[in-house]
Design a protein around this motif. Sequence first.
Motif, PDB file in Angstrom:
ATOM      1  N   SER A   5       0.861  -1.185   0.000  1.00  0.00           N
ATOM      2  CA  SER A   5       0.000   0.000   0.000  1.00  0.00           C
ATOM      3  C   SER A   5       0.899   1.238   0.000  1.00  0.00           C
ATOM      4  O   SER A   5       2.119   1.142   0.155  1.00  0.00           O
ATOM      5  N   THR A   6       0.298   2.408  -0.167  1.00  0.00           N
ATOM      6  CA  THR A   6       1.069   3.654  -0.162  1.00  0.00           C
ATOM      7  C   THR A   6       1.804   3.832   1.158  1.00  0.00           C
ATOM      8  O   THR A   6       2.995   4.166   1.178  1.00  0.00           O
ATOM      9  N   SER A   7       1.109   3.590   2.259  1.00  0.00           N
ATOM     10  CA  SER A   7       1.735   3.781   3.572  1.00  0.00           C
ATOM     11  C   SER A   7       2.839   2.763   3.821  1.00  0.00           C
ATOM     12  O   SER A   7       3.869   3.077   4.423  1.00  0.00           O
ATOM     13  N   GLU A   8       2.652   1.539   3.344  1.00  0.00           N
ATOM     14  CA  GLU A   8       3.666   0.489   3.538  1.00  0.00           C
ATOM     15  C   GLU A   8       4.948   0.816   2.783  1.00  0.00           C
ATOM     16  O   GLU A   8       6.048   0.677   3.322  1.00  0.00           O
ATOM     17  N   ILE A   9       4.806   1.227   1.547  1.00  0.00           N
ATOM     18  CA  ILE A   9       6.003   1.510   0.760  1.00  0.00           C
ATOM     19  C   ILE A   9       6.702   2.769   1.275  1.00  0.00           C
ATOM     20  O   ILE A   9       7.928   2.859   1.284  1.00  0.00           O
ATOM     21  N   ALA A  10       5.923   3.746   1.734  1.00  0.00           N
ATOM     22  CA  ALA A  10       6.506   4.970   2.289  1.00  0.00           C
ATOM     23  C   ALA A  10       7.265   4.663   3.575  1.00  0.00           C
ATOM     24  O   ALA A  10       8.383   5.142   3.782  1.00  0.00           O
ATOM     25  N   HIS A  11       6.661   3.846   4.435  1.00  0.00           N
ATOM     26  CA  HIS A  11       7.289   3.485   5.710  1.00  0.00           C
ATOM     27  C   HIS A  11       8.562   2.681   5.473  1.00  0.00           C
ATOM     28  O   HIS A  11       9.570   2.873   6.166  1.00  0.00           O
ATOM     29  N   SER A  12       8.537   1.786   4.514  1.00  0.00           N
ATOM     30  CA  SER A  12       9.692   0.936   4.226  1.00  0.00           C
ATOM     31  C   SER A  12      10.900   1.761   3.784  1.00  0.00           C
ATOM     32  O   SER A  12      12.044   1.464   4.154  1.00  0.00           O
ATOM     33  N   PRO A  17       3.990   9.464   2.819  1.00  0.00           N
ATOM     34  CA  PRO A  17       3.121   8.965   1.740  1.00  0.00           C
ATOM     35  C   PRO A  17       2.861  10.009   0.652  1.00  0.00           C
ATOM     36  O   PRO A  17       2.724   9.658  -0.526  1.00  0.00           O
ATOM     37  N   ASN A  18       2.802  11.272   1.044  1.00  0.00           N
ATOM     38  CA  ASN A  18       2.591  12.322   0.042  1.00  0.00           C
ATOM     39  C   ASN A  18       3.755  12.410  -0.946  1.00  0.00           C
ATOM     40  O   ASN A  18       3.575  12.808  -2.101  1.00  0.00           O
ATOM     41  N   THR A  19       4.958  12.043  -0.484  1.00  0.00           N
ATOM     42  CA  THR A  19       6.121  12.050  -1.375  1.00  0.00           C
ATOM     43  C   THR A  19       5.968  10.968  -2.438  1.00  0.00           C
ATOM     44  O   THR A  19       6.304  11.184  -3.614  1.00  0.00           O
ATOM     45  N   VAL A  20       5.442   9.830  -2.048  1.00  0.00           N
ATOM     46  CA  VAL A  20       5.186   8.754  -3.009  1.00  0.00           C
ATOM     47  C   VAL A  20       4.199   9.230  -4.064  1.00  0.00           C
ATOM     48  O   VAL A  20       4.389   9.025  -5.269  1.00  0.00           O
ATOM     49  N   ARG A  21       3.135   9.894  -3.611  1.00  0.00           N
ATOM     50  CA  ARG A  21       2.119  10.399  -4.549  1.00  0.00           C
ATOM     51  C   ARG A  21       2.708  11.468  -5.472  1.00  0.00           C
ATOM     52  O   ARG A  21       2.364  11.545  -6.653  1.00  0.00           O
ATOM     53  N   LEU A  22       3.615  12.297  -4.917  1.00  0.00           N
ATOM     54  CA  LEU A  22       4.246  13.332  -5.736  1.00  0.00           C
ATOM     55  C   LEU A  22       5.129  12.701  -6.809  1.00  0.00           C
ATOM     56  O   LEU A  22       5.097  13.142  -7.967  1.00  0.00           O
ATOM     57  N   TYR A  23       5.871  11.674  -6.451  1.00  0.00           N
ATOM     58  CA  TYR A  23       6.717  10.985  -7.434  1.00  0.00           C
ATOM     59  C   TYR A  23       5.865  10.419  -8.563  1.00  0.00           C
ATOM     60  O   TYR A  23       6.251  10.470  -9.735  1.00  0.00           O
ATOM     61  N   GLU A  24       4.709   9.888  -8.198  1.00  0.00           N
ATOM     62  CA  GLU A  24       3.791   9.351  -9.219  1.00  0.00           C
ATOM     63  C   GLU A  24       3.302  10.477 -10.130  1.00  0.00           C
ATOM     64  O   GLU A  24       3.294  10.343 -11.361  1.00  0.00           O
TER      65      GLU A  24
END
Length: 253
Positions: A5-12, A17-24
């Motif tokens: 999930s977004t939170s899992e990949i961000a935590h790892s 999580p917003n950084t993951v969404r920004l990269y996307e």
Amino acid sequence: MNTYSTSEIAHSIGIHPNTVRLYEKLGLIPKPERKENGYRIFTDFHMEQIRFVRIAFKIEILQNGLRKQAIDIIKTSALGSFSKAICLTKHYLEQIKNEQKNAEEAIEITKKLLSGSNQEAGTTFLTRKEAAGYLQLSIDTLRNWEMNGLLTVKRKQNGYRVYTDEDIRRLKIIRSLRCANYSLSSILRMLNTLSRNPEADIRQAIDTPKENDDIISVCDKLLTSLHHAEQNAIVMLSQLEKMKKQFSENPTL
């Protein structure tokens, strides 16, 4: 392939999580598939691509399009075109090495020009326009360097500036260093250091900002910055080679 999930990949990875969404949003990672409830599904490829983004953005190099090259490499990798991304990174590394060569050559030119500073001064007196033409610089450039304290030019009784042999030598030094992308502040720091101590180490003076400097840019410590960029590009290549082995070209997400 594992999914996250977004939170899992961000935590790892240790990001928000917003950084993951920004990269996307920026196209730095592939668009993930979504569940029926709209939640994103990330894969191992996303995980490694985000790690690659973090590696590439670790170093801030702005001159001569290097930043844009790094972004192009990231987006190429995000498409799964690892072989092409590796070729782009090798070119990126080569340009960094060229920037290092230019920076070192500028220091050598500076040393040679300074070694002639004790020669008997000539009787050359140039106007600003003549000096600009002789050095192939714009008048605005000369004015900017003077406003930033790199040069203090004497004036005639009529108020016109006159550039002496010593001024021209100093301007040649500044021009050489600026062409190699040293910042105005680093050049001024070096010149001030040498005026206090002619035997000072030029490389150290130009590459070591003062501790009380409020704002320090990468070009204020250009030699160190380029060295770090070279090492970082090597790590980028290693990550891309790893991804190429781990995933097929243009992997299905």
